[in-house]
Design an enzyme around this catalytic site. Structure first.
Site, PDB file in Angstrom:
ATOM      1  N   ASP A   1      51.149  43.076  34.670  1.00  6.31           N
ATOM      2  CA  ASP A   1      50.539  43.139  35.898  1.00  6.31           C
ATOM      3  C   ASP A   1      49.203  43.805  35.959  1.00  6.31           C
ATOM      4  O   ASP A   1      48.978  44.374  35.214  1.00  6.31           O
ATOM      5  CB  ASP A   1      51.617  43.537  36.745  1.00  6.31           C
ATOM      6  CG  ASP A   1      51.765  42.960  38.189  1.00  6.31           C
ATOM      7  OD1 ASP A   1      50.613  42.361  38.577  1.00  6.31           O
ATOM      8  OD2 ASP A   1      52.898  42.661  38.772  1.00  6.31           O
TER       9      ASP A   1
ATOM     10  N   GLU B   1      52.567  38.979  36.668  1.00 10.03           N
ATOM     11  CA  GLU B   1      52.137  39.495  38.332  1.00 10.03           C
ATOM     12  C   GLU B   1      53.373  39.120  39.153  1.00 10.03           C
ATOM     13  O   GLU B   1      53.408  38.396  40.078  1.00 10.03           O
ATOM     14  CB  GLU B   1      51.021  38.565  38.642  1.00 10.03           C
ATOM     15  CG  GLU B   1      49.892  39.066  37.319  1.00 10.03           C
ATOM     16  CD  GLU B   1      48.588  38.187  37.629  1.00 10.03           C
ATOM     17  OE1 GLU B   1      48.564  37.322  38.680  1.00 10.03           O
ATOM     18  OE2 GLU B   1      47.743  38.542  37.067  1.00 10.03           O
TER      19      GLU B   1
ATOM     20  N   GLU C   1      44.548  43.184  29.251  1.00  7.81           N
ATOM     21  CA  GLU C   1      43.496  42.221  29.807  1.00  7.81           C
ATOM     22  C   GLU C   1      42.019  43.167  30.147  1.00  7.81           C
ATOM     23  O   GLU C   1      41.238  42.987  31.232  1.00  7.81           O
ATOM     24  CB  GLU C   1      43.908  41.402  31.130  1.00  7.81           C
ATOM     25  CG  GLU C   1      45.177  40.590  30.745  1.00  7.81           C
ATOM     26  CD  GLU C   1      45.535  39.792  32.138  1.00  7.81           C
ATOM     27  OE1 GLU C   1      44.743  39.520  33.002  1.00  7.81           O
ATOM     28  OE2 GLU C   1      46.550  39.125  31.894  1.00  7.81           O
TER      29      GLU C   1
HETATM   30  O1  9MR Z   1      40.557  34.174  32.689  1.00  4.68           O
HETATM   31  C1  9MR Z   1      41.276  33.363  33.563  1.00  4.68           C
HETATM   32  C2  9MR Z   1      40.581  32.213  34.251  1.00  4.68           C
HETATM   33  O2  9MR Z   1      39.581  31.449  33.127  1.00  4.68           O
HETATM   34  C3  9MR Z   1      41.478  31.284  35.106  1.00  4.68           C
HETATM   35  O3  9MR Z   1      40.534  30.555  35.847  1.00  4.68           O
HETATM   36  C4  9MR Z   1      42.375  32.148  35.993  1.00  4.68           C
HETATM   37  C5  9MR Z   1      43.378  31.180  36.538  1.00  4.68           C
HETATM   38  O4  9MR Z   1      44.047  31.974  37.177  1.00  4.68           O
HETATM   39  O5  9MR Z   1      43.279  33.039  35.059  1.00  4.68           O
HETATM   40  C6  9MR Z   1      42.207  34.098  34.405  1.00  4.68           C
HETATM   41  O6  9MR Z   1      43.002  34.771  33.787  1.00  4.68           O
HETATM   42  C7  9MR Z   1      43.849  35.980  34.434  1.00  4.68           C
HETATM   43  C8  9MR Z   1      45.197  36.045  33.451  1.00  4.68           C
HETATM   44  O7  9MR Z   1      45.815  34.891  33.138  1.00  4.68           O
HETATM   45  C9  9MR Z   1      46.346  36.748  34.342  1.00  4.68           C
HETATM   46  N1  9MR Z   1      45.697  38.051  34.942  1.00  4.68           N
HETATM   47  C10 9MR Z   1      44.343  37.961  35.738  1.00  4.68           C
HETATM   48  C11 9MR Z   1      43.489  37.234  34.786  1.00  4.68           C
HETATM   49  C12 9MR Z   1      42.068  37.032  35.498  1.00  4.68           C
HETATM   50  O8  9MR Z   1      42.187  36.234  36.615  1.00  4.68           O
END
Ligand code: 9MR
Length: 347
Positions: free
Chosen positions: A185, A143, A253
């Protein structure tokens, strides 16, 4: 479910179709998981082993849990993840090394360019070399772009400068010459500004000889996803294969939220019409993924979560229940699951 035909109901059942088998030889299919689901004869662990050929840790391999204080590394969860992948022949993705979120403040405390570069290289070098040959793919930088396009002005960018990305990839390559290194991203499939910046950033990195192997499209999608635009934007990145023929994309994702992003008030009812649109969108996506796989552009599609019940979208950005995945609550198989599995097997 129809009892007479004994149609399978749950993702872990022997009789259930397996996504990884349905797409074998074409695409690896994965999920983001947590280590609590990687042991025991539980429905979750059985589902993971039966359904998936690639895994990502949803949270436990991020900088915050891995190096909460400078020099104090916590490897327990990653070690379990690595062992699970090895025992079950599953490809592992490391997520993530450099990110503005879930990164402890000490990285930036009192840091000038040189000190932050050193801390970044130490983190990458220590983590990536420990899992050399075990974690096959790394989301090296996550990101890095602003929602409106352009570089995100994160502490990494502000303190080190734009070349923090190149330096992160070089450090990862040095630590594991065999790993696939990804710049990951979101919204690339929907935002022209963002995908335009990504194409320009990746082109520069490739021209400069930086070891960037591909771009991760997170693909957190919503009910109004424009599939034409999605295909177009993917092509803006795959065009970079003219510079490096083995350059790839990954879907890292994937989920399909029941809500439009800004719609905080709505609490939907799951209607037949929604079910139909959900199924059709997933079907169209997987047909496109198979086309890309045939071209050699894509070989891995990872869902963000094991089932609707544990999806991050249930709590964020609204409290309502969400239904974004092919496997529902209690690991129930949805009609869309059967449809996608059928696309894999060509039925
Ligand atoms: O799914 C993840 C969630 O449990 C966490 O609280 C969060 C913290 O920022 O991150 C989520 O995963 C993210 C991923 O690491 C990067 N892309 C977006 C995902 C969803 O927010």
């Amino acid at each position: 479910m129809n009892k007479e035909t004994k149609a399978p109901v749950f993702a872990w059942e022997d009789a259930a179709p397996s996504l990884k088998e349905a797409f074998a030889g074409k695409l690896k299919i994965g999920a983001a998981v947590n280590t609590r689901h990687l042991s025991g004869d539980t429905p979750e662990c059985r589902t993971i082993k039966k359904q998936f050929s690639v895994l990502t840790l949803e949270n436990e391999s991020k900088p915050e849990p891995v190096q909460p204080q400078e020099g104090r590394f916590v490897f327990g969860p990653l070690d379990r993840f690595a062992a699970f992948g090895e025992e079950n022949g599953i490809r592992l993705r490391g997520h993530t090394l450099v990110w503005h979120s879930q990164c402890p403040a000490w990285f930036f405390d009192g840091a000038d360019r040189d000190l932050l570069l050193k801390r970044m290289r130490d983190h990458i070098g220590t983590v990536v070399s420990r899992y050399r040959g075990k974690i096959a793919v790394w989301d090296v930088v996550n990101e890095a772009l602003k929602d409106s396009g352009g570089m995100r002005e994160s502490p990494w960018y502000k303190i080190i400068g734009e070349d923090y990305i190149a330096e992160a990839f070089r450090a990862a390559r040095e630590a594991d010459p065999g790993a696939r290194l990804i710049l990951n991203d979101y919204n690339l499939e929907s935002s022209d500004a963002k995908v335009g910046t990504m194409a320009a950033v990746a082109e520069k990195l490739l021209r400069d000889g930086v070891p960037l192997d591909g771009i991760g499209f997170q693909m957190h999608l919503g009910p109004d996803t424009d599939l034409g635009k999605l295909r177009e934007n993917v092509r803006k990145i795959t065009a970079l294969r003219s510079l490096r023929p083995d350059f790839q994309i990954e879907v890292t994702e994937l989920d399909l939220s029941s809500y439009r992003w800004g719609d905080l008030a709505e609490d939907i009812k799951w209607t037949e019409e929604r079910e139909r649109r959900f199924r059709e969108t997933y079907a169209a996506l997987f047909r496109f993924y198979l086309d890309l796989a045939e071209e050699g552009v894509l070989d891995s599609v990872v869902f963000w979560g094991l089932s609707d019940g544990v999806s991050w979208l249930n709590g964020f950005p609204r409290r309502h229940r969400n239904y974004p995945l092919l496997i529902g609550r209690d690991l129930r198989l949805k009609p869309a699951f059967f449809e996608v599995a059928g696309i894999g097997t060509g039925d």
